[in-house]
Design an enzyme around this catalytic site. Structure first.
Site, mmCIF file in Angstrom:
data_model
loop_
_atom_site.group_PDB
_atom_site.id
_atom_site.type_symbol
_atom_site.label_atom_id
_atom_site.label_comp_id
_atom_site.label_asym_id
_atom_site.label_seq_id
_atom_site.Cartn_x
_atom_site.Cartn_y
_atom_site.Cartn_z
ATOM 1 N N GLY A 1 0.900 -1.146 0.024
ATOM 2 C CA GLY A 1 0.120 0.127 -0.125
ATOM 3 C C GLY A 1 0.868 1.281 -0.003
ATOM 4 O O GLY A 1 0.204 2.131 -0.386
ATOM 5 N N GLU B 1 1.564 1.894 -3.605
ATOM 6 C CA GLU B 1 0.449 2.171 -4.210
ATOM 7 C C GLU B 1 -0.030 3.525 -3.803
ATOM 8 O O GLU B 1 -0.238 4.249 -4.729
ATOM 9 C CB GLU B 1 -0.725 1.146 -3.550
ATOM 10 N N GLU C 1 2.868 -8.368 -1.814
ATOM 11 C CA GLU C 1 1.656 -8.733 -1.304
ATOM 12 C C GLU C 1 1.548 -10.383 -1.165
ATOM 13 O O GLU C 1 0.963 -11.131 -0.576
ATOM 14 C CB GLU C 1 0.376 -8.168 -2.034
#
Ligand code: 3HC
Ligand code: NAI
Length: 703
Positions: free
Chosen positions: A108, A111, A131
């Site tokens: 994240g 991201e 991930e």
């Protein structure tokens, strides 16, 4: 503004700092804080650009895995925290948003970074989408934005491997725009100022540079199957990347979210998330308070330059710690140093590191026959032959030389630590450091606690394991400690299965298909049939009369079939150590079984897996009950890092919980009738099965 996120102004540039130690995860409050800051900046006419940066040692290291754990729990039912609105808000900000990354921008974190208009990074920063290591896929549009920045092929590689890239590679891939030498914040502010008022592109509006889409996706799926055997997320992440290359952005990210939800609800994700936290929990030992001060280890001395001593010396040198390596014989020393050199040369040849690095590491290892330099060593590791008299003699000798605060460790794999410690005047300074072979590669170190080992010594052992890049697990001082104690019944059951009617290769294949890194017969051949033979001989006096013992192993030993090293053991080996099934062994097993009156029958793969894995679990339950492991998760970590148990099954004890302890207990009771009296269910297993409990809940730290 949330306490986790602060906003400061550097003239016309706003700086948003995330402050959520230890790793600035996107815990509740962090996305909200960033959103609030962006809103306020967008409305502030005096501000022309924004920098987002992490406080402390890193940029955002990912979603908060605790939150993912909640969503992954049965009944959780979501795709994890949703930050779509925040990503869009940042990307739509009318002022350039510059992400300034140091440490690790993972999951994240990356991201979030990709939703900025520009990215700058410190030279040592790393970025990645790890991930798959947690059994999931990027869930905050990473599979959609990453290929728009680095191209489909590189995105597939990063998402399937889960490996981060370092800043220089990220720059050449187009993932970042600039490397900032020196102070990151001031460099990023300056960069942001330059971009103010200039054109900027939203990542989601960029095209995907794809090339031959079908070929890239096929190669990604092949990579997933090869490197992550039996795992779902690595091929699912390719499906999400396919969506990026073939669908409009709006549809692509929704597809990603659906896949993420499916992955997060899987047993594999739950197991891998468990493994993540378990690995970090092992260093927390109930009676070693966090404030316990470890001794500082600046210099290590090792006795015995054989397989283990040489490997431990390399592990220390790799971590920059100088080592004196002693052997009793020049020949042993020469052999040991030659093995170290060969190992390093092969790494240089394969491009792992440069000749300079190798030279530096070799220079850190000082081979010698005497005890020079032992007097100022902070840690002494004994790794001589597995012989109690010899080990006692050595500990008595080092007791006279070592400084008072030197930690004295033995690498014994079976001997009693207390008996070794009793040969010194300072048993409180003694511990087991059970490294696994090859010691410079294997991550596990069992830290064997003697009855006198001090808290400071154990804390030092944990700290040195971490410094060497290993996982130290504190275990009690029983025969075989935790890992090998469980391994003995596992190996025995596999051999009994072979005598009952399966072939070693059928058993190995069933275990391999279950996910074990290697079949158990292949492991036995690799370790040496003679090694297990000796272990069994030493334990002969402990055998219960009349209890069934495997018969073929001893015969192989007496035939000189010692495994890989003699070109034959359970398998035959060619000059490249490639194994092939051997009809001679099959005949030997059949004849032995016939002579012993064993009625052979066809055995299913399911029975093989159950009998082998349940015997591990049963012994694990005994170990827990007897207190030789602190928690079930510690046993899991030992099997994941030292014995090739598949991480996506979480370790033997976690796996048992997922199957259900009642089911396992019932099967063990059945095996008691069909497969012999080894199958006595462990009392703890019986108790938890009757209570409907789990190992995880029943044996959590401190429970
Ligand atoms: N969430 C929650 N806690 C985390 C965390 C995270 N993402 N990352 C680390 N932690 C915790 C650890 O559990 C540990 O807690 P403890 O002190 O209570 O035991 C503490 O932070 C320190 O972690 P490490 O001991 O691992 O610290 P290191 O300095 O050795 O390593 C690191 C730092 C490289 C960031 C390492 O922790 C790591 O790899 N973390 C996981 C990164 C990751 O997988 N990110 C992706 C998450 S999934 C995701 O983002 C989904 C998204 O697509 C929506
Ligand atoms: P090894 O036989 O390869 O090496 C032992 C070395 O000790 C030899 O070089 C020998 O010359 C030296 N030595 C013997 N007596 C000595 C003395 N008095 N002073 C200094 N050096 C002396 O043995 P290996 O396999 O390295 O095992 C060492 C220890 O590690 C044993 O206790 C073993 O049980 C344990 N161990 C071994 C593992 C393995 O896979 N080989 C795994 C984990 C632990």
């Amino acid at each position: 503004m949330s306490q986790l996120v602060s906003l400061t102004r550097h003239n016309n540039v706003a700086v948003v700092t995330i402050d959520n130690p230890p790793v600035n995860a996107l815990s509740p409050g962090v996305p909200e804080g960033i959103g609030e800051a962006i809103r306020s900046v967008a409305q502030d006419a005096a501000i022309q650009a924004v920098v987002i940066i992490g406080g402390g040692k890193t940029f955002i290291a990912g979603a908060d895995i605790k939150e993912l754990e909640k969503a992954a729990a049965p009944g959780g039912g979501s795709a994890g925290p949703d930050i779509h609105a925040l990503l869009q808000q940042m990307e739509d900000c009318p002022k350039p948003v510059v992400m300034a990354m140091h440490g690790t921008a993972l999951g994240g974190g990356l991201e979030v970074a990709m939703a900025g208009h520009f990215r700058v990074a410190s030279p040592s920063a790393q970025m990645g989408q790890p991930e798959v290591n947690l059994g999931i896929i990027p869930g905050a549009e990473g599979t959609q934005r990453l290929p728009r920045l680095v191209g489909l092929a590189a995105a597939v590689d990063m998402c399937v491997s889960g490996k981060p890239v370092k800043a220089p590679e990220a720059l050449s891939l187009g993932l970042i725009d600039k490397i900032i030498e020196g102070d990151l914040l001031s460099g990023a502010v300056e960069f942001a100022r330059e971009k103010a008022g200039r054109p900027m592109v939203k990542t989601r509006e960029r095209p995907v540079a794809a090339g031959d889409i079908a070929a890239i996706l096929a190669s990604g799926r092949a990579q997933a199957n090869k490197t992550r055997r039996n795992q779902t997320a690595p091929s699912k992440v390719v499906d999400a990347l396919e969506a990026a290359a073939t669908l409009p952005y709006e549809e692509g990210w929704k597809k990603e979210r659906e896949i993420m939800k499916e992955c997060l609800a899987s047993d594999q994700a739950r197991a891998l998330i468990h493994a993540f936290f378990a690995e970090r929990a092992v260093s927390k030992v109930a009676d070693i308070p966090p404030e316990t001060r470890p001794y500082e280890i600046r210099k290590v001395a090792i006795i015995g330059a054989g397989t283990m001593g040489g490997g431990i010396a390399m592990a220390c040198a790799n971590a920059g710690i100088p080592v004196v390596l002693k052997d009793s014989e020049q020949a042993g020393l020469d052999r040991g140093i030659a093995a170290v050199r060969r190992n390093y040369e092969s790494s240089v040849k394969r491009g792992r590191f440069s000749q300079d690095v190798m030279d530096h590491r070799m220079a850190l290892i000082h081979p010698q026959l005497g005890y020079d330099g032992f007097d100022d060593a902070d840690l002494i590791v004994e790794a001589v032959f597995e012989n109690m008299a010899l080990k006692r003699e050595i500990f008595a000798a080092i007791d006279k030389i070592a400084k008072p605060d030197c930690v004295l460790a033995t690498n014994t794999s079976t001997l009693d630590i207390d008996e070794i410690a009793a040969s010194t005047s300072r048993p409180q300074m003694v511990t087991g450091l059970h490294f696994f072979s090859p010691a410079h590669v294997m991550r596990l170190v069992e830290i064997v606690r003697g009855k006198a080992s001090s808290k400071e010594v154990l804390a030092t052992a944990l700290a040195i394991a971490k410094k060497l890049g290993k996982v130290g697990v504190v275990v009690g001082n029983c025969r075989g400690f935790v890992g090998n104690r469980m391994m003995i019944p596992y190996m025995r059951e596999a051999q009994l299965l072979a005598e009952d009617g399966a072939t070693p290769w059928q058993i190995d294949k069933a275990l391999y298909d279950f996910g074990m890194a290697m079949g158990i017969f292949a492991v036995d051949d690799m370790g040496g049939i003679d090694v297990l033979y000796r272990v069994r001989q030493e334990a002969k006096h402990l055998e219960k009369p009349g209890r069934r013992q495997p018969l073929v192993h001893d015969k192989l030993y007496h035939m000189g079939r010692l495994g890989q090293k003699t070109g034959a053991g359970w398998y035959k080996y060619d000059e490249n150590r490639q194994a092939t099934p051997d009809p001679e062994v099959e005949a030997l097993i059949e004849n032995t079984a016939r002579e012993a009156g064993i009625k052979r029958r066809a055995i299913s793969d399911d029975e093989i897996v159950e009998r082998c894995i349940y015997t591990l679990i049963n012994e694990g339950a005994r170990i827990l009950q007897e207190g030789y492991a602190q928690r079930a998760a510690d046993i899991d970590v030992i099997y994941l890092t030292g014995y090739g148990f598949p991480a996506y099954r979480g370790g033997p004890m976690w796996y048992a919980d997922t199957i259900g302890l009642k089911k396992i207990y019932d099967r063990i009771c059945e095996f008691r009738h069909t497969a012999g009296e080894w199958w006595e269910p462990a009392p703890l297993l019986k108790k938890l099965a009757e209570q409907g409990g789990t190992f995880a809940a029943g044996t959590a730290a401190g429970a």
